[in-house]
Scaffold this motif. Structure first.
Motif, PDB file in Angstrom:
ATOM      1  N   VAL A 245       0.763  -1.030  -0.043  1.00  0.00           N
ATOM      2  CA  VAL A 245      -0.082   0.055  -0.076  1.00  0.00           C
ATOM      3  C   VAL A 245       1.063   0.961   0.054  1.00  0.00           C
ATOM      4  N   ASP A 246       1.429   2.005  -0.857  1.00  0.00           N
ATOM      5  CA  ASP A 246       2.992   2.142  -1.393  1.00  0.00           C
ATOM      6  C   ASP A 246       2.296   4.110  -2.231  1.00  0.00           C
ATOM      7  N   GLY A 247       0.717   3.920  -3.020  1.00  0.00           N
ATOM      8  CA  GLY A 247       0.594   5.091  -3.644  1.00  0.00           C
ATOM      9  C   GLY A 247       1.194   4.625  -5.214  1.00  0.00           C
ATOM     10  N   GLY A 248       1.775   3.481  -5.401  1.00  0.00           N
ATOM     11  CA  GLY A 248       2.158   3.412  -6.759  1.00  0.00           C
ATOM     12  C   GLY A 248       4.068   3.290  -6.536  1.00  0.00           C
ATOM     13  N   TRP A 249       4.543   3.880  -5.551  1.00  0.00           N
ATOM     14  CA  TRP A 249       5.884   3.808  -5.698  1.00  0.00           C
ATOM     15  C   TRP A 249       6.876   3.000  -6.023  1.00  0.00           C
ATOM     16  N   THR A 250       6.176   1.296  -5.510  1.00  0.00           N
ATOM     17  CA  THR A 250       6.835   0.713  -6.080  1.00  0.00           C
ATOM     18  C   THR A 250       7.050   0.143  -7.661  1.00  0.00           C
ATOM     19  N   THR A 251       5.671   0.180  -8.394  1.00  0.00           N
ATOM     20  CA  THR A 251       4.965   0.122  -9.600  1.00  0.00           C
ATOM     21  C   THR A 251       5.919   1.235 -11.069  1.00  0.00           C
ATOM     22  N   ARG A 252       6.628   1.549  -9.914  1.00  0.00           N
ATOM     23  CA  ARG A 252       7.501   2.808 -11.282  1.00  0.00           C
ATOM     24  C   ARG A 252       8.396   1.774 -12.220  1.00  0.00           C
TER      25      ARG A 252
END
Length: 252
Positions: A245-252
């Motif tokens: 749950v990270d606001g998309g940080w690890t999807t970059r």
């Protein structure tokens, strides 16, 4: 029907790290869903305030002392009854040194609080969950257990959080026969006591905004929904997972 899926009425829940930040938010959320909550942390004065606010029970323990960790579940059973929910939210960093200079004492302290204590608490809760015929354990990890964070040295912290995901998967497999579910929630950056200086620095805050795809500043309230989902019946077919749950940080 949808509200029933998140109903925790009468279930005993143990939440560590519950004197501030995410731990408090989780305690408030589970109590509002009907759980009877035992809050655990080392700061007794803050803990007492939280317990009073949610009509729960305060159990003051310093979980970096593993003997104190062993005494948590028996104290919960005496005060509220056998736990069906365990949220391992206590955690900290004990050094800001680069990996090559981390002192052994800080490494051991970090692993003790962030990884060994949650394992001991899970062991303590296990027989009570077996007797109840169900249980949910949610470990609070971090994206630091999945990706390196440039500019923020945290080798032992990252190792402890990655270890939680491994422990989660193994316990989930071993204890599935008892209908005990074990999952991890891995938050990204959100404002807390530990991260406050980052958000108060315009340069650091800009770095966080630039690397978080969702256009908002994270908060503890953004994390608690995932914990509530995993704690109760809404997540009753989910186990062994690390939910990011990270606001998309690890999807970059």
């Amino acid at each position: 029907m949808s509200s029933d899926m998140f109903d925790l009425d009468g279930r005993v829940a143990v939440i560590t790290g519950a004197s501030s930040g995410l731990g408090v938010a989780i305690a408030e959320t589970l109590a509002s869903a009907g759980a009877r909550v035992a809050v655990v942390a080392r700061r007794a004065d803050r803990l007492a305030d939280v317990a009073q606010r949610i009509d729960g029970v305060a159990i003051a323990r310093d979980l970096s002392d593993l003997e104190q960790a062993d005494s948590v579940i028996p104290a919960v059973v005496d005060a509220l009854g056998p736990p069906e929910i365990l949220i391992n939210a206590a955690g900290s960093m004990f050094t800001e040194e680069k990996a090559e200079a981390e002192p052994r004492s800080a490494i051991e302290q970090t692993l003790g609080l962030n990884l060994i204590a949650p394992f001991l608490l899970a062991q303590g809760a296990f027989p009570h969950m077996v007797a109840a015929g169900r249980g949910s354990i949610v470990n609070i990890s971090s994206i630091s257990g999945r990706v390196g964070i440039p500019g923020i040295p945290q080798a032992s912290y990252a190792a402890s959080k990655a270890g939680l995901s491994g422990l989660t998967a193994e316990l989930a497999v071993q204890w599935a026969r008892h209908s005990i579910r074990v999952n991890t929630v891995a938050p990204g950056f959100f404002r807390s006591e530990i991260t406050g200086p980052l958000y108060d620095s315009e340069r650091a805050a800009a770095y966080l905004r630039r690397n978080t795809p969702l256009p908002k500043e994270g908060s503890a309230q953004d994390i608690v929904g995932a914990v509530l989902w995993l704690a109760g019946d809404a997540g009753n077919y989910v186990t062994g997972q690390t939910i990011v749950v990270d606001g998309g940080w690890t999807t970059r």
